[in-house]
Structures are given as structure tokens and as C-alpha cells.
Design a protein around this motif. Structure first.
Motif, PDB file in Angstrom:
ATOM      1  N   THR A  88       0.856  -1.187   0.000  1.00 31.16           N
ATOM      2  CA  THR A  88       0.000   0.000   0.000  1.00 31.16           C
ATOM      3  C   THR A  88       0.893   1.238   0.000  1.00 31.16           C
ATOM      4  O   THR A  88       2.064   1.174   0.352  1.00 31.16           O
ATOM      5  CB  THR A  88      -0.912   0.043   1.239  1.00 31.16           C
ATOM      6  N   ASP A 111       0.581   3.720   2.013  1.00 32.08           N
ATOM      7  CA  ASP A 111       0.902   4.045   3.409  1.00 32.08           C
ATOM      8  C   ASP A 111       2.084   3.224   3.907  1.00 32.08           C
ATOM      9  O   ASP A 111       2.946   3.733   4.645  1.00 32.08           O
ATOM     10  CB  ASP A 111      -0.317   3.793   4.300  1.00 32.08           C
ATOM     11  N   LYS A 112       2.142   1.952   3.524  1.00 31.43           N
ATOM     12  CA  LYS A 112       3.262   1.105   3.938  1.00 31.43           C
ATOM     13  C   LYS A 112       4.557   1.564   3.279  1.00 31.43           C
ATOM     14  O   LYS A 112       5.629   1.496   3.897  1.00 31.43           O
ATOM     15  CB  LYS A 112       2.981  -0.353   3.598  1.00 31.43           C
ATOM     16  N   LYS A 172       5.197  11.778   2.878  1.00 32.97           N
ATOM     17  CA  LYS A 172       4.075  11.275   2.085  1.00 32.97           C
ATOM     18  C   LYS A 172       3.908  12.086   0.810  1.00 32.97           C
ATOM     19  O   LYS A 172       3.654  11.532  -0.270  1.00 32.97           O
ATOM     20  CB  LYS A 172       2.791  11.336   2.924  1.00 32.97           C
TER      21      LYS A 172
END
Length: 251
Positions: A44, A46-47, A56
Motif C-alpha cells: 500500500t 501508506d506502507k 508522504k
């Protein structure tokens, strides 16, 4: 002064491009590492953000979505495959031995980069095509044509030299060759614990499968007329000794 200013701007642009490319390759390596542990479904955005030292926002500047990331991973794998195909193309042998060198190169790719090897299918799903950067999709398409072209040329050579007399189109011959190679390598690499795979000598199983296919194409010399085991070994020694040594070092 104006020329100096242009030169400095050009140098700065080159440095920024280099930094961007290096960071993108680092992000792709982080993504590969995640997939090696958690599989494709475990990757993902986020990972990826959590695993890397970048913000990010920086990560999303490179990849707008997981699908775009998967497309980039596929391109990375295709570029590696292309370099291996280029090395295989210089192998000196009969037309059938030369296509065997392409199969050898593909086998190396599956062993050295199993995650990238399998990205080729994931990147072709509608979800990826809908969300990936159009420029990446175009590059992927161009690389696919270039890789396919290497196989097409060798089949065309076999036909021109009278080694192939099957009456089957080059596009069909190339597809059949790729399907056997991809399917066999995927099973041998990823399903090693399955009884039907576990009981096999993997390199021998792949070579036997290739020979069965090429014999079916009536590609001469047939396997009962030529020692393709020796050809396979010669390809590894003469063309891919460096890659083979790297694989041995990892074991």
C-alpha cells in the motif's frame, strides 16, 4: 554571461533530474521489499511511506497511486529484462540456440527479480490501466513492443533460414514461446513446494518444456538431432556468467 546562466540552469536541471531518478529507484526498491514479505496485496502507499525516509507528499509526487506504483515496478522489470535480452541477442549459434538464449535470459530474470517478474501480469489489469500515469503506460507499451520484437526477429530468422517449417505466423510463435516461458518460470519460482514442481529438476524441466515446444514448431535441429543441454550450459558460461555468479552468491 547569458551563456553561463544557461549552462548553470542546465546543470541544475540535470542534477535535479538525477536526484529525482535516484529517489524513485530507491522508492521502487522499498516497494519490492514490502512485496517480498507481504505479497502484492500487502503493498500500500501508506506502507511505502512508513518504510522509506521520505515524506508522504514526496512519495505521491513520484506515484499518484498504488496502481501507478505497480506500473512503475513493471517498467523497472521490463528494463532489466530488456538488458538481458540484449545480451542474449549476441549469442553465436543456430537460430534455435539463439531463441534458447532468450529463454535463458527470462529464466535469470525470474530467479533474480521474482517480484518484478510477476508484475507484468498485475500491471495489465484494468485497475492499473485506469489509474497509472499515461506516460508510464505509454513507456510500458513501448517496452513491451521492444521485448516482443527480439523474439519476432529470431522466429523470422528461423523461417528465413529454413529452420522452421510450421506454417504458423510469427506472432503466434512468439506468443506460444512467451506463454511457455512465463508460465513455467512462474510455477518453478513461486510454487516450489507444490508436488508437481517439487519433484522436478527445475532447469532441466524448463529446457525439456522449451524443446517440446520448439520440436512441435518443427524448428530444426530437433532435440534428438542436437545437444541443447550443452547449448544451455554454453549460454550460461559465455553470456551470463556474471549474473550466474551473482545468483550463486545469494544462495
Amino acid at each position: 554571461m547569458a551563456e553561463q546562466s544557461v549552462d548553470m540552469t542546465s546543470q541544475q536541471d540535470s542534477r535535479r533530474a538525477m536526484v529525482w531518478q535516484e529517489r524513485e529507484q530507491a522508492l521502487l526498491k522499498f516497494a519490492e521489499d514490502i512485496m517480498l514479505v507481504e505479497g502484492f496485496s500487502g503493498l500500500t502507499m501508506d506502507k511505502l511511506v512508513a518504510a522509506c525516509p521520505y515524506s508522504k507528499g514526496t512519495v505521491y509526487n513520484h506515484f499518484n497511486s498504488k496502481e501507478d506504483l505497480l506500473c512503475a515496478l513493471c517498467i523497472k522489470g521490463m528494463l532489466i529484462t530488456l538488458e538481458l535480452f540484449k545480451k542474449a541477442a549476441v549469442f553465436e549459434g543456430n537460430s534455435r540456440e539463439r531463441i534458447l538464449a532468450i529463454h535463458f535470459a527470462y529464466r535469470l530474470h525470474s530467479l533474480a527479480y521474482p517480484t518484478l517478474f510477476l508484475c507484468v501480469l498485475t500491471s495489465q489489469t484494468p485497475a492499473v490501466k485506469e489509474k497509472a500515469d499515461p506516460k508510464r503506460l505509454l513507456m510500458q507499451e513501448q517496452l513491451d513492443k521492444e521485448l516482443t520484437g527480439y523474439c519476432d526477429k529470431l522466429f523470422e530468422l528461423g523461417i528465413e533460414q529454413g529452420d522452421i517449417d510450421s506454417g504458423i505466423s510469427v506472432s503466434q510463435l512468439t506468443f506460444s514461446s512467451w506463454a511457455l516461458s512465463f508460465g513455467s518460470n512462474a510455477l518453478l519460482t513461486m510454487a516450489g513446494s507444490v508436488e508437481g514442481v517439487q519433484r522436478l529438476d527445475q532447469d532441466q524441466a524448463l529446457l525439456i518444456g522449451i524443446n517440446l515446444l520448439m520440436d512441435g514448431m518443427n524448428w530444426r535441429p530437433l532435440s534428438n538431432e542436437w545437444d541443447y543441454v550443452s547449448s544451455w550450459q554454453r549460454i550460461g558460461c559465455e553470456i551470463f556468467s556474471e549474473e550466474m555468479n551473482e545468483l550463486s552468491a545469494r544462495a
